[in-house]
Design a protein around this motif. Structure first.
Motif, PDB file in Angstrom:
ATOM      1  N   GLN A  44      -6.465   0.450  -0.472  1.00  0.00           N
ATOM      2  CA  GLN A  44      -6.084   1.855  -0.419  1.00  0.00           C
ATOM      3  C   GLN A  44      -7.139   2.626   0.361  1.00  0.00           C
ATOM      4  OE1 GLN A  44      -5.281   3.691  -4.228  1.00  0.00           O
ATOM      5  NE2 GLN A  44      -4.036   5.273  -3.260  1.00  0.00           N
ATOM      6  N   ALA A  45      -6.705   3.191   1.452  1.00  0.00           N
ATOM      7  CA  ALA A  45      -7.581   4.031   2.272  1.00  0.00           C
ATOM      8  C   ALA A  45      -7.420   5.481   1.834  1.00  0.00           C
ATOM      9  CB  ALA A  45      -7.214   3.875   3.745  1.00  0.00           C
ATOM     10  N   PRO A  46      -8.413   6.324   2.108  1.00  0.00           N
ATOM     11  CA  PRO A  46      -8.323   7.740   1.702  1.00  0.00           C
ATOM     12  C   PRO A  46      -7.056   8.393   2.234  1.00  0.00           C
ATOM     13  CG  PRO A  46     -10.532   7.219   2.411  1.00  0.00           C
ATOM     14  CD  PRO A  46      -9.700   6.024   2.736  1.00  0.00           C
ATOM     15  N   GLY A  47      -6.330   9.048   1.353  1.00  0.00           N
ATOM     16  CA  GLY A  47      -5.128   9.756   1.758  1.00  0.00           C
ATOM     17  C   GLY A  47      -3.916   8.887   1.988  1.00  0.00           C
ATOM     18  N   LYS A  48      -4.035   7.593   1.727  1.00  0.00           N
ATOM     19  CA  LYS A  48      -2.920   6.671   1.948  1.00  0.00           C
ATOM     20  C   LYS A  48      -2.528   5.974   0.654  1.00  0.00           C
ATOM     21  CE  LYS A  48      -3.832   5.725   6.816  1.00  0.00           C
ATOM     22  NZ  LYS A  48      -3.979   4.666   7.855  1.00  0.00           N
ATOM     23  N   GLN A  49      -1.321   5.425   0.651  1.00  0.00           N
ATOM     24  CA  GLN A  49      -0.862   4.679  -0.507  1.00  0.00           C
ATOM     25  C   GLN A  49      -1.499   3.289  -0.539  1.00  0.00           C
ATOM     26  OE1 GLN A  49       3.467   4.709  -0.333  1.00  0.00           O
ATOM     27  NE2 GLN A  49       3.543   6.505  -1.662  1.00  0.00           N
ATOM     28  N   ARG A  50      -1.565   2.747  -1.725  1.00  0.00           N
ATOM     29  CA  ARG A  50      -2.047   1.383  -1.871  1.00  0.00           C
ATOM     30  C   ARG A  50      -1.027   0.433  -1.237  1.00  0.00           C
ATOM     31  NH1 ARG A  50      -4.475  -0.440  -7.608  1.00  0.00           N
ATOM     32  NH2 ARG A  50      -5.512   1.549  -7.181  1.00  0.00           N
ATOM     33  N   GLU A  51      -1.547  -0.536  -0.479  1.00  0.00           N
ATOM     34  CA  GLU A  51      -0.669  -1.472   0.203  1.00  0.00           C
ATOM     35  C   GLU A  51      -1.097  -2.905  -0.046  1.00  0.00           C
ATOM     36  OE1 GLU A  51      -0.830  -1.144   4.464  1.00  0.00           O
ATOM     37  OE2 GLU A  51      -3.016  -1.293   4.538  1.00  0.00           O
ATOM     38  N   LEU A  52      -0.110  -3.804  -0.022  1.00  0.00           N
ATOM     39  CA  LEU A  52      -0.396  -5.220  -0.169  1.00  0.00           C
ATOM     40  C   LEU A  52      -1.002  -5.753   1.123  1.00  0.00           C
ATOM     41  CD1 LEU A  52      -0.146  -7.899  -1.774  1.00  0.00           C
ATOM     42  CD2 LEU A  52       2.111  -8.166  -0.701  1.00  0.00           C
ATOM     43  N   VAL A  53      -2.112  -6.431   1.008  1.00  0.00           N
ATOM     44  CA  VAL A  53      -2.774  -7.048   2.158  1.00  0.00           C
ATOM     45  C   VAL A  53      -2.405  -8.528   2.257  1.00  0.00           C
ATOM     46  CG1 VAL A  53      -4.999  -7.648   3.180  1.00  0.00           C
ATOM     47  CG2 VAL A  53      -4.701  -5.432   2.045  1.00  0.00           C
TER      48      VAL A  53
END
Length: 120
Positions: A39-48
């Motif tokens: 999860q980057a600032p201002g972004k949604q958590r994403e599967l890597v």
């Protein structure tokens, strides 16, 4: 009490590498689907990257060819080898363990996260 503990984050220059580890306690890794999210600032958590209990592996398009997920069920540990890192890989990285029990209940656990910063 189930716990997932990530380690290995830090500051790295673009093009560099890092290896994240996630150690689990009080759960049997071999029966869980394991994943690394970010999860980057201002972004949604994403599967890597994900590794299922039956051996399937998948990656986000943005990391294919650069990141590798692996698991050592005997050590209850999952790894994420990250190569050729880019500034856009900067995020908090989280370990996840998830399964559906025989009676249909969902078991889902998260680590506390580890910061990865890619910057010159």
């Amino acid at each position: 009490q189930v716990q997932l503990a990530e380690s290995g984050g830090g500051l790295v220059q673009p093009g560099g590498s890092l290896r994240l580890s996630c150690a689990g306690t009080a759960l049997i890794f071999s029966i869980y689907n394991l994943g690394w999210y970010r999860q980057a600032p201002g972004k949604q958590r994403e599967l890597v990257a994900g590794s299922t209990s039956d051996g399937s592996i998948n990656y986000a398009d943005s990391v294919k060819g650069r990141f590798t997920i692996s698991r050592d069920n005997a050590k209850n540990t999952v790894y994420l080898q990250m190569n050729t890192l880019k500034p856009e890989d900067t995020a908090v990285y989280y370990c996840n363990a998830e399964r559906i029990t025989d009676w249909g209940a969902r078991r889902n656990f998260w680590g506390q996260g580890t910061q990865v910063t890619v910057s010159s």
